[in-house]
Design an enzyme around this catalytic site. Structure first.
Site, PDB file in Angstrom:
ATOM      1  N   GLY A 197       7.384  -4.624   1.250  1.00 10.85           N
ATOM      2  CA  GLY A 197       6.087  -4.181   1.767  1.00 10.85           C
ATOM      3  C   GLY A 197       5.273  -3.520   0.682  1.00 10.85           C
ATOM      4  O   GLY A 197       5.782  -3.171  -0.376  1.00 10.85           O
ATOM      5  N   SER A 198       3.986  -3.382   0.966  1.00 11.05           N
ATOM      6  CA  SER A 198       3.146  -2.648   0.021  1.00 11.05           C
ATOM      7  C   SER A 198       2.021  -1.988   0.792  1.00 11.05           C
ATOM      8  O   SER A 198       1.634  -2.449   1.865  1.00 11.05           O
ATOM      9  CB  SER A 198       2.585  -3.583  -1.039  1.00 11.05           C
ATOM     10  OG  SER A 198       1.711  -4.498  -0.442  1.00 11.05           O
ATOM     11  N   ALA A 226      -1.355   1.233   0.156  1.00  9.81           N
ATOM     12  CA  ALA A 226      -2.359   1.717  -0.791  1.00  9.81           C
ATOM     13  C   ALA A 226      -1.702   2.423  -1.978  1.00  9.81           C
ATOM     14  O   ALA A 226      -2.224   2.395  -3.088  1.00  9.81           O
ATOM     15  CB  ALA A 226      -3.305   2.665  -0.081  1.00  9.81           C
ATOM     16  N   GLY A 242       1.476   2.046  -3.243  1.00 10.36           N
ATOM     17  CA  GLY A 242       2.545   1.426  -4.005  1.00 10.36           C
ATOM     18  C   GLY A 242       3.170   0.272  -3.271  1.00 10.36           C
ATOM     19  O   GLY A 242       2.836   0.000  -2.126  1.00 10.36           O
ATOM     20  N   SER A 243       4.085  -0.423  -3.972  1.00 12.92           N
ATOM     21  CA  SER A 243       4.821  -1.489  -3.312  1.00 12.92           C
ATOM     22  C   SER A 243       6.303  -1.154  -3.348  1.00 12.92           C
ATOM     23  O   SER A 243       6.771  -0.434  -4.239  1.00 12.92           O
ATOM     24  CB  SER A 243       4.532  -2.838  -3.949  1.00 12.92           C
ATOM     25  OG  SER A 243       4.200  -2.689  -5.299  1.00 12.92           O
ATOM     26  N   VAL A 244       7.031  -1.697  -2.375  1.00 17.69           N
ATOM     27  CA  VAL A 244       8.437  -1.344  -2.197  1.00 17.69           C
ATOM     28  C   VAL A 244       9.292  -2.602  -2.242  1.00 17.69           C
ATOM     29  O   VAL A 244       8.938  -3.619  -1.642  1.00 17.69           O
ATOM     30  CB  VAL A 244       8.653  -0.615  -0.851  1.00 17.69           C
ATOM     31  CG1 VAL A 244      10.128  -0.241  -0.670  1.00 17.69           C
ATOM     32  CG2 VAL A 244       7.785   0.643  -0.775  1.00 17.69           C
ATOM     33  N   LYS A 251      10.370   2.132  -4.892  1.00 14.41           N
ATOM     34  CA  LYS A 251       8.917   2.137  -4.699  1.00 14.41           C
ATOM     35  C   LYS A 251       8.248   2.280  -6.061  1.00 14.41           C
ATOM     36  O   LYS A 251       8.526   3.231  -6.796  1.00 14.41           O
ATOM     37  CB  LYS A 251       8.524   3.301  -3.787  1.00 14.41           C
ATOM     38  CG  LYS A 251       7.024   3.483  -3.590  1.00 14.41           C
ATOM     39  CD  LYS A 251       6.790   4.623  -2.588  1.00 14.41           C
ATOM     40  CE  LYS A 251       5.355   5.018  -2.417  1.00 14.41           C
ATOM     41  NZ  LYS A 251       5.219   6.149  -1.469  1.00 14.41           N
ATOM     42  N   ASP A 259       1.988  13.771   9.698  1.00 18.27           N
ATOM     43  CA  ASP A 259       1.820  12.367  10.088  1.00 18.27           C
ATOM     44  C   ASP A 259       3.076  11.824  10.759  1.00 18.27           C
ATOM     45  O   ASP A 259       3.491  10.703  10.500  1.00 18.27           O
ATOM     46  CB  ASP A 259       1.473  11.527   8.844  1.00 18.27           C
ATOM     47  CG  ASP A 259       0.839  10.181   9.210  1.00 18.27           C
ATOM     48  OD1 ASP A 259       0.338  10.046  10.347  1.00 18.27           O
ATOM     49  OD2 ASP A 259       0.858   9.276   8.363  1.00 18.27           O
TER      50      ASP A 259
END
Length: 360
Positions: free
Chosen positions: A31-32, A34, A36-38, A53, A150
């Protein structure tokens, strides 16, 4: 990063170059967003499945640079079974001068609470255990003077044994845009944050736990508002319109005037709303979903509530070491945040390996 620099290798995944130590193998994108991407990966050193990440443009602006420092400091501080912690942090850079990328390694968590709720209506015992763990993690987080901000089902990871970890602190304050419309980001938000009523405190997280617990008990979102105003109406229909003592605490004059213009509504009887639920669960919900944040139950108090009698152990509900957040008020240049971040990367000491984890 350990003192001896490991050998790195490079590969391209989803148009992003990943440069990681050889111990991390079989990278696959999960997944990615705003920030970063993982990738999921296999850690050959520990035998664990991990999430790596890669932060996106960590130092492109002062705001980004401070957020990067904040995330690393927070994750390094968190050492609790019910809170996501840091297994490793690394950069391919050999010096501060070439430091531009930050990679964070955490446990790879399977399902989140969203997946679980969708699949099945939970038994009361499941709800007890899940909410107990959220509150146990929150007691720890709050003791360090940190507010999550959150909490929602997608930020709560759960494994096959029903063990839960809190993820994704409210590091980046959500923009108005992300809070607009029919969005889960807002459904679990305490009214005082959503509507900017006043300075808020840690019990904003308790409101969120109340919303999550109600959803676990009923299988339905408690306050699925279509916008801020609709959401407030749904909330007030359940908990009643604020009395004079709470109105006095709302610092925003426009918010006060708006609330005073609404038809007065009494608080509903929660037992009639959550029909069939354990009366102790209903009692706890009434203590969490209180409009006046000063009167909301705290995480530590909630752990001692009779609903958790079979799980509560005051000797096994730890608090955190003090967390120094004095950096939050500092105005620094990008290079200064970057240098502080580099120091945190270089000084990282990995957590001791948990035998149970290695055998699982």
């Amino acid at each position: 990063m350990s003192q001896e620099r490991p050998t790195f290798y490079r590969q391209e995944l989803n148009k992003t170059i990943w440069e990681v130590p050889e111990r991390y193998q079989n990278l696959s994108p999960v997944g990615s967003g705003a920030y970063g991407s993982v990738c999921a990966a296999f850690d050959t050193k520990t035998g664990l499945r991990v999430a790596v990440k890669k932060l996106s443009r960590p130092f492109q602006s002062i705001i980004h640079a401070k957020r990067t420092y904040r995330e690393l400091r927070l994750l390094k501080h968190m050492k609790h079974e019910n809170v996501i912690g840091l297994l490793d942090v690394f950069t391919p850079a050999r010096s501060l001068e070439e430091f531009n990328d930050v990679y964070l390694v955490t446990h790879l968590m399977g399902a989140d609470l969203n997946n679980i709720v969708k699949c099945q209506k939970l038994t009361d015992d499941h709800v007890q255990f899940l909410i107990y763990q959220i509150l146990r993690g929150l007691k720890y987080i709050h003791s360090a003077d940190i507010i999550h901000r959150d909490l929602k089902p997608s930020n709560l990871a759960v494994n096959e044994d029903c063990e839960l970890k809190i993820l994704d602190f409210g590091l980046a304050r959500h923009t108005d845009d992300e809070m607009t419309g029919y969005v889960a980001t807002r459904w679990y938000r305490a009214p005082e944050i959503m509507l900017n009523w006043m300075h808020y405190n840690q019990t904003v997280d308790i409101w969120s736990v109340g919303c999550i617990m109600a959803e676990l008990l009923t299988g339905r979102t408690l306050f699925p508002g279509t916008d801020h105003i609709d959401q407030l109406k749904l909330i007030l229909r359940l908990v009643g319109t604020p009395g004079a003592d709470l109105l006095k605490k709302i610092s925003s004059e426009s918010a006060r005037n708006y609330i005073q213009s609404l038809t007065q509504m009494p608080k509903m009887n929660f037992a009639n709303v959550f029909i069939g639920a354990n009366p102790l669960a209903v009692d706890l919900l009434e203590k969490m979903l209180v409009l006046d944040s000063d009167k909301r139950i705290t995480a530590a108090q909630a752990l001692a509530h009779a609903y958790f009698a079979q799980y509560h152990d005051p000797d096994d509900e730890p608090v955190a070491d003090p967390y120094d957040q004095s950096f939050e008020s500092r105005d620094l240049l990008i290079d200064e945040w970057k240098s502080l971040t580099y120091d945190e990367v270089v000084s990282f000491v990995p957590p001791p390996l948990d035998q149970e984890e290695m055998e699982s």
